[in-house]
Motif scaffolding. Structure first.
Motif, PDB file in Angstrom:
ATOM      1  N   VAL A  86      16.728  33.441  71.347  1.00 42.76           N
ATOM      2  CA  VAL A  86      15.330  33.141  71.042  1.00 42.76           C
ATOM      3  C   VAL A  86      14.511  32.879  72.292  1.00 42.76           C
ATOM      4  N   GLU A  87      15.153  32.527  73.402  1.00 49.39           N
ATOM      5  CA  GLU A  87      14.416  32.305  74.635  1.00 49.39           C
ATOM      6  C   GLU A  87      14.334  33.611  75.410  1.00 49.39           C
ATOM      7  N   PRO A  88      13.193  33.875  76.069  1.00 45.26           N
ATOM      8  CA  PRO A  88      13.036  35.148  76.782  1.00 45.26           C
ATOM      9  C   PRO A  88      14.065  35.303  77.885  1.00 45.26           C
ATOM     10  N   ASP A  89      14.556  36.524  78.044  1.00 40.35           N
ATOM     11  CA  ASP A  89      15.539  36.815  79.076  1.00 40.35           C
ATOM     12  C   ASP A  89      14.876  36.734  80.435  1.00 40.35           C
TER      13      ASP A  89
ATOM     14  N   ARG B  65      15.858  28.655  53.764  1.00 39.96           N
ATOM     15  CA  ARG B  65      15.738  30.051  54.177  1.00 39.96           C
ATOM     16  C   ARG B  65      14.262  30.384  54.291  1.00 39.96           C
ATOM     17  N   TYR B  66      13.874  30.940  55.428  1.00 42.03           N
ATOM     18  CA  TYR B  66      12.470  31.214  55.703  1.00 42.03           C
ATOM     19  C   TYR B  66      12.282  32.694  55.974  1.00 42.03           C
ATOM     20  N   GLU B  67      11.201  33.226  55.463  1.00 42.09           N
ATOM     21  CA  GLU B  67      10.860  34.627  55.688  1.00 42.09           C
ATOM     22  C   GLU B  67      10.119  34.741  57.014  1.00 42.09           C
ATOM     23  N   GLY B  68      10.856  34.610  58.068  1.00 37.00           N
ATOM     24  CA  GLY B  68      10.284  34.674  59.404  1.00 37.00           C
ATOM     25  C   GLY B  68      11.344  35.028  60.416  1.00 37.00           C
ATOM     26  N   ALA B  69      10.909  35.440  61.594  1.00 40.24           N
ATOM     27  CA  ALA B  69      11.836  35.807  62.652  1.00 40.24           C
ATOM     28  C   ALA B  69      12.519  34.561  63.209  1.00 40.24           C
ATOM     29  N   LEU B  70      13.616  34.777  63.898  1.00 40.10           N
ATOM     30  CA  LEU B  70      14.410  33.664  64.427  1.00 40.10           C
ATOM     31  C   LEU B  70      13.610  32.823  65.410  1.00 40.10           C
ATOM     32  N   ASP B  71      12.835  33.478  66.279  1.00 41.58           N
ATOM     33  CA  ASP B  71      12.096  32.712  67.284  1.00 41.58           C
ATOM     34  C   ASP B  71      11.005  31.858  66.643  1.00 41.58           C
ATOM     35  N   ARG B  72      10.384  32.350  65.581  1.00 45.24           N
ATOM     36  CA  ARG B  72       9.339  31.568  64.894  1.00 45.24           C
ATOM     37  C   ARG B  72       9.944  30.340  64.231  1.00 45.24           C
ATOM     38  N   VAL B  73      11.072  30.501  63.565  1.00 43.99           N
ATOM     39  CA  VAL B  73      11.729  29.365  62.923  1.00 43.99           C
ATOM     40  C   VAL B  73      12.247  28.395  63.974  1.00 43.99           C
ATOM     41  N   TYR B  74      12.714  28.906  65.102  1.00 47.69           N
ATOM     42  CA  TYR B  74      13.209  28.053  66.182  1.00 47.69           C
ATOM     43  C   TYR B  74      12.103  27.140  66.704  1.00 47.69           C
ATOM     44  N   GLU B  75      10.904  27.646  66.807  1.00 45.83           N
ATOM     45  CA  GLU B  75       9.783  26.808  67.237  1.00 45.83           C
ATOM     46  C   GLU B  75       9.535  25.673  66.240  1.00 45.83           C
ATOM     47  N   GLY B  76       9.595  26.003  64.941  1.00 48.21           N
ATOM     48  CA  GLY B  76       9.424  24.959  63.937  1.00 48.21           C
ATOM     49  C   GLY B  76      10.530  23.923  63.982  1.00 48.21           C
TER      50      GLY B  76
ATOM     51  N   ILE C  33      22.427  21.504  64.155  1.00 52.55           N
ATOM     52  CA  ILE C  33      21.520  22.364  63.388  1.00 52.55           C
ATOM     53  C   ILE C  33      21.872  23.814  63.697  1.00 52.55           C
ATOM     54  N   ARG C  34      22.008  24.610  62.649  1.00 55.97           N
ATOM     55  CA  ARG C  34      22.355  26.022  62.825  1.00 55.97           C
ATOM     56  C   ARG C  34      21.241  26.905  62.310  1.00 55.97           C
ATOM     57  N   LEU C  35      20.830  27.869  63.125  1.00 58.77           N
ATOM     58  CA  LEU C  35      19.877  28.895  62.720  1.00 58.77           C
ATOM     59  C   LEU C  35      20.610  30.224  62.690  1.00 58.77           C
ATOM     60  N   ARG C  36      20.442  30.965  61.593  1.00 59.80           N
ATOM     61  CA  ARG C  36      21.127  32.247  61.433  1.00 59.80           C
ATOM     62  C   ARG C  36      20.141  33.261  60.873  1.00 59.80           C
ATOM     63  N   GLU C  37      19.971  34.368  61.585  1.00 61.64           N
ATOM     64  CA  GLU C  37      19.023  35.406  61.170  1.00 61.64           C
ATOM     65  C   GLU C  37      19.742  36.437  60.319  1.00 61.64           C
ATOM     66  N   ASP C  38      19.175  36.701  59.153  1.00 63.57           N
ATOM     67  CA  ASP C  38      19.732  37.691  58.231  1.00 63.57           C
ATOM     68  C   ASP C  38      18.610  38.642  57.833  1.00 63.57           C
ATOM     69  N   ALA C  39      18.682  39.869  58.351  1.00 61.93           N
ATOM     70  CA  ALA C  39      17.670  40.882  58.031  1.00 61.93           C
ATOM     71  C   ALA C  39      16.271  40.343  58.326  1.00 61.93           C
TER      72      ALA C  39
ATOM     73  N   LEU D 124      10.803  20.049  58.603  1.00 58.69           N
ATOM     74  CA  LEU D 124      10.837  21.475  58.931  1.00 58.69           C
ATOM     75  C   LEU D 124      10.019  22.275  57.925  1.00 58.69           C
ATOM     76  N   ASP D 125      10.089  21.914  56.639  1.00 57.91           N
ATOM     77  CA  ASP D 125       9.266  22.587  55.635  1.00 57.91           C
ATOM     78  C   ASP D 125       7.786  22.429  55.958  1.00 57.91           C
ATOM     79  N   THR D 126       7.411  21.251  56.413  1.00 56.57           N
ATOM     80  CA  THR D 126       6.012  21.005  56.756  1.00 56.57           C
ATOM     81  C   THR D 126       5.590  21.866  57.940  1.00 56.57           C
ATOM     82  N   GLU D 127       6.459  21.980  58.945  1.00 56.56           N
ATOM     83  CA  GLU D 127       6.128  22.778  60.124  1.00 56.56           C
ATOM     84  C   GLU D 127       6.040  24.268  59.789  1.00 56.56           C
TER      85      GLU D 127
END
Length: 297
Positions: A188-191, A156-167, A249-255, A287-290
């Motif tokens: 996460v990709e621009p519309d 769990r990372y304290e960051g936005a979904l797009d930032r974690v997606y890049e990592g 791999i699953r990314l899920r944004e919570d708050a 991923l932790d390193t990134e």
């Protein structure tokens, strides 16, 4: 008169060298054909077991040759040593696999989220040949995974979904994972509708009567997991033997945080020999390193 000492010859030692070399060559050819060629994993395992059987036959011949060298000084000590060396490689691989097979639980599908594993975008399919297995994962399997790998948990990372997606993308690349299918990446990709149009497309449009558009059909494709999830399904192979594994791999944004979970399944056989857990941990460490500095509890 000159007396010449004639040393006896140990034919067992030379037979051991030939058998050991044959076993090693068969194993190397099988590895190359599996890693670089069309050889499937069940066929590769069959050839590996055959090479180990040939190597096992060469071992007693090598021991007989060494015993004859010690007892009567028979020729063939070097040949016997080479036979043992050649046989050690395929025998060592099979022995290592057998050790993990009997000491680790029989799991072929592991996940960092035991209660809600990431779903497959498309269920992996492979002809098992002589390696039948039950694809259904039971609660007992998940309990066995927790007992064997209690430290395998999601992040769990304290960051936005797009930032974690890049990592995640960078970690996937460094872990030699090939992503084949994606679901929910529009989060996460621009519309494309928000991107500025090229200059030649920004000319004023003359007033025309509105053209009626057909109403979109209802969505018939299945929805995978939570609507806010991003799923990345791919595959990877072990570095030396080239064993295939499927993963999602699953990314899920919570708050204000984003959680990352991974599910890894061996493509063939009912037992992954612990390699699925190693693949998951390797990806999570990368991923932790990134994302160093934004990890949360």
């Amino acid at each position: 008169m000159t007396v010449r000492f004639v040393r006896p010859v140990s034919h067992s030692a030379y037979a051991a060298r030939r058998l050991g070399l044959s076993a090693l060559m068969l194993f190397v050819i099988a590895v190359l054909a599996h890693r670089l060629g069309p050889l499937t994993t069940p066929d590769f395992l069959s050839l590996t077991f055959l090479s180990a059987a040939i190597a096992a036959v060469s071992v007693p011949f090598s021991l007989i040759g060494l015993a004859r060298l010690w007892q009567v000084g028979a020729e063939g000590g070097v040949a016997a040593g080479k036979g043992l060396f050649y046989a050690a490689i395929p025998l060592g691989v099979v022995a290592t696999g057998a050790f993990y097979y009997y000491t680790l639980p029989a799991l072929h599908d592991i996940s960092t989220d035991l209660a809600d594993p990431p779903p497959w975008v498309v269920e992996p399919q492979a002809r098992q040949q002589w390696l039948p297995r039950i694809d259904a994962i039971t609660p007992a399997d998940r309990r066995a995974q927790f007992s064997a790998y209690p430290g395998l948990t999601g992040r769990r990372y304290e960051g936005a979904l797009d930032r974690v997606y890049e990592g995640v993308q960078k970690a996937v690349l460094s872990a030699r994972i090939s992503i084949t299918r994606k679901e929910g990446v529009e989060l996460v990709e621009p519309d494309i509708a928000e991107r500025p149009a090229p200059e030649d497309e920004q000319a004023p449009v003359p007033d025309l009567a509105p053209i009626p558009l057909p109403r979109p059909e209802p969505l018939l494709s299945p929805i995978f997991g939570n609507a806010s999830d991003v799923l990345l399904q791919g595959e990877t192979r072990t570095l030396v033997l080239g064993l295939r594994f499927d993963l999602v791999i699953r990314l899920r944004e919570d708050a204000e945080t984003t959680s990352v979970d991974i599910r890894v399944a061996s493509r063939y056989g009912p037992h992954d020999l612990g390699m699925g857990e190693a693949i998951a941990e390797d990806f999570l460490d990368r991923l932790d390193t990134e994302l160093l500095g934004i990890a949360g509890n």
